[in-house]
Write a protein that holds these residues in place. Structure first.
Motif, short mmCIF file in Angstrom:
data_model
loop_
_atom_site.label_atom_id
_atom_site.label_comp_id
_atom_site.label_asym_id
_atom_site.label_seq_id
_atom_site.Cartn_x
_atom_site.Cartn_y
_atom_site.Cartn_z
N TRP A 176 0.85 -1.20 0.00
CA TRP A 176 0.00 0.00 0.00
C TRP A 176 0.88 1.25 0.00
CZ3 TRP A 176 -5.24 0.07 -0.31
CH2 TRP A 176 -5.95 -1.08 0.02
N GLU A 177 0.40 2.29 -0.70
CA GLU A 177 0.92 3.64 -0.57
C GLU A 177 -0.29 4.57 -0.55
OE1 GLU A 177 3.65 4.01 -4.04
OE2 GLU A 177 4.90 5.06 -2.59
N ALA A 178 -0.22 5.64 0.24
CA ALA A 178 -1.34 6.59 0.25
C ALA A 178 -0.85 7.95 0.72
CB ALA A 178 -2.45 6.07 1.16
N TRP A 179 -1.53 8.97 0.24
CA TRP A 179 -1.27 10.35 0.64
C TRP A 179 -2.65 11.01 0.80
CZ3 TRP A 179 1.00 7.73 -3.27
CH2 TRP A 179 2.40 7.60 -3.25
N SER A 180 -2.70 12.03 1.67
CA SER A 180 -3.96 12.76 1.85
C SER A 180 -3.69 14.26 1.85
CB SER A 180 -4.63 12.37 3.17
OG SER A 180 -5.82 13.12 3.36
N SER A 181 -4.66 15.01 1.33
CA SER A 181 -4.49 16.47 1.27
C SER A 181 -4.79 17.12 2.62
CB SER A 181 -5.45 17.05 0.20
OG SER A 181 -6.80 16.83 0.62
N GLU A 182 -5.38 16.32 3.54
CA GLU A 182 -5.64 16.82 4.91
C GLU A 182 -5.32 15.69 5.89
OE1 GLU A 182 -9.65 19.17 3.40
OE2 GLU A 182 -9.55 18.45 5.48
N ASP A 183 -5.10 16.03 7.14
CA ASP A 183 -4.92 15.00 8.18
C ASP A 183 -6.16 14.10 8.15
OD1 ASP A 183 -3.33 17.00 10.81
OD2 ASP A 183 -2.72 16.45 8.76
N THR A 184 -5.92 12.77 8.15
CA THR A 184 -7.04 11.84 8.14
C THR A 184 -6.63 10.58 8.88
OG1 THR A 184 -8.65 10.70 6.68
CG2 THR A 184 -6.34 10.79 5.93
N ILE A 185 -7.49 9.55 8.79
CA ILE A 185 -7.09 8.23 9.34
C ILE A 185 -7.09 7.25 8.17
CG2 ILE A 185 -7.78 8.51 11.75
CD1 ILE A 185 -10.48 7.27 11.08
N PHE A 186 -6.15 6.29 8.23
CA PHE A 186 -6.01 5.37 7.10
C PHE A 186 -5.48 4.03 7.63
CE2 PHE A 186 -6.00 4.47 2.71
CZ PHE A 186 -4.91 3.67 2.42
N ALA A 187 -6.25 2.96 7.41
CA ALA A 187 -5.86 1.63 7.92
C ALA A 187 -6.58 0.56 7.10
CB ALA A 187 -6.21 1.50 9.39
N PRO A 188 -6.14 0.32 5.87
CA PRO A 188 -6.87 -0.60 4.98
C PRO A 188 -6.51 -2.06 5.21
CG PRO A 188 -4.97 0.27 3.85
CD PRO A 188 -4.96 0.91 5.22
N THR A 189 -7.24 -2.94 4.52
CA THR A 189 -6.87 -4.35 4.52
C THR A 189 -7.35 -4.99 3.24
OG1 THR A 189 -6.75 -6.38 5.84
CG2 THR A 189 -8.92 -5.39 5.58
N PHE A 190 -6.96 -6.26 3.07
CA PHE A 190 -7.46 -7.11 1.99
C PHE A 190 -8.33 -8.18 2.63
CE2 PHE A 190 -7.98 -9.88 -1.44
CZ PHE A 190 -7.46 -11.14 -1.16
#
Ligand code: G6D
Length: 353
Positions: A176-190
């Motif tokens: 995984w790679e990810a970027w956000s334009s604002e502070d957020t939460i990010f915790a993906p899965t398969f």
């Protein structure tokens, strides 16, 4: 032990793509095939789903070891997150809300008052842009998705990449790679469902599961994870390989303290009858082991297989679920402009003779 060379058929890496269907919203979806070393993986733009994984058994006969659907409509209507990417945040979030700095994120409550897998849409119902790549040694596909501002209740515009890579030794990795334009939460899965017995198997009761996890997160009455507790002396102790039974019991995050990192498998799923083994490696702090109790006969998976509890099991590497409600666990914050990375690998091999 990797799959024996005489079973690998020596096939070099290759990729292919073909039209699969059009969503109800009119978006075209492609099916992408990755083949390498005797293993074939098919993925869909829809949900970034893994549609099938064909793996040889000890006699060299390849068979599909994950649940998938034959048509796009089943994927659009599915409520079991079969084979898809879950996010921006996987798992359950109590009250469907998260305090993030000065902000209160209000998410979709798609399970009572709880947000599950980021709601009824999220990554799992999005059409990702899939681009295959191959250099003869590895075959892969890069799925990309950019959200609308604030989509699904998560702040900012999120740009996510999920890259599946199939090496020649039975290893399927997901980075995984990810970027956000604002502070957020990010915790993906398969959210793949595995049955190493192949397309004709109807239960995982003949499998064995090892989880190198000394702690797990008990669930409350709404299946919301609570703070970690030791597995010792409980039915959640899988530190020795045993059948993943009773399937109805398990929907819990396990914390692979000992088995964390890309060089020690945190989970090992075996199917002695076929000789297939699957090892899960991850850099994530939790793995949800879900016994598939909500799989039901109104679902018809590829090959005409009816759903039933225990048809297949999910092993979902991810951040601590429900961290927002459990103050002592860190939130999966992705700061504005920061780069998120994570890696997991499902490695297929043959059981030692
Ligand atoms: C059930 O509780 C389980 C979840 O963990 C799983 O992801 C979902 O079914 C598909 O809600």
């Amino acid at each position: 032990m990797s799959i024996r060379s005489d079973v690998l058929h020596g096939s070099a890496a290759c990729v292919a793509s073909g039209f699969f269907g059009t969503t109800e919203g009119g978006e075209r979806v492609f099916l992408h095939t990755l083949a390498n070393g005797g293993v074939t993986v098919r993925c869909l733009d829809f949900g970034g789903a893994v549609h099938s994984i064909e793996v040889p058994d000890r006699s060299g006969r390849a068979d599909n070891v994950v649940l998938g659907f034959d048509g796009l409509k089943e994927y659009e209507r599915d409520r079991s997150w079969c084979g898809v990417l879950c996010g921006p945040v996987a798992g359950r979030i109590a009250g469907a809300s998260v305090h993030l700095g000065e902000r209160e994120l209000s998410l979709e409550a798609n399970e009572g008052t709880t947000c599950l897998h980021s709601g009824s849409a999220g990554f799992s119902k999005s059409v990702w842009k899939g681009m295959t790549f191959c250099d003869g040694l590895i075959a892969g596909i890069r799925f990309s998705l950019t959200t609308l501002p604030g989509e699904w209740g998560f702040p900012g515009v999120l740009s996510a990449k999920a890259v599946y890579t199939l090496d020649g030794g039975g290893g399927l990795s997901l980075e995984w790679e990810a970027w956000s334009s604002e502070d957020t939460i990010f915790a993906p899965t398969f959210h793949g469902y595995f049955n190493l017995g192949g397309q004709d198997s109807v239960s995982v009761e003949d499998h064995r599961l090892l989880l190198r996890a000394g702690r797990y997160m008990p669930l409350d009455g709404q299946s919301l994870p609570r703070l970690p507790e030791p597995v010792g002396g409980t039915p959640f102790d899988f530190r020795s390989s045993r059948p993943p039974l009773p399937v109805d019991l398990f929907d819990h995050p396990f914390l692979p303290d000992e088995g964390r990192g890309i060089d020690i498998p945190c989970a090992v799923l075996d199917h002695p009858a076929s000789g297939r083994r699957m090892e899960l490696f991850t850099d994530q702090p939790a793995v949800v082991f879900y016994g598939g109790r909500s799989l039901s006969p109104d679902q018809v998976f590829s090959g005409g297989r009816e759903g039933r509890p225990g048809l297949a099991v999910a092993l979902e590497p991810q951040w601590y679920p429900n961290a927002a409600a459990l103050r002592s666990l860190p939130l999966p914050v992705l700061k504005q402009g920061e780069r998120y990375t994570a890696k997991s690998e499902w490695r297929f091999s043959l059981l030692p003779e």
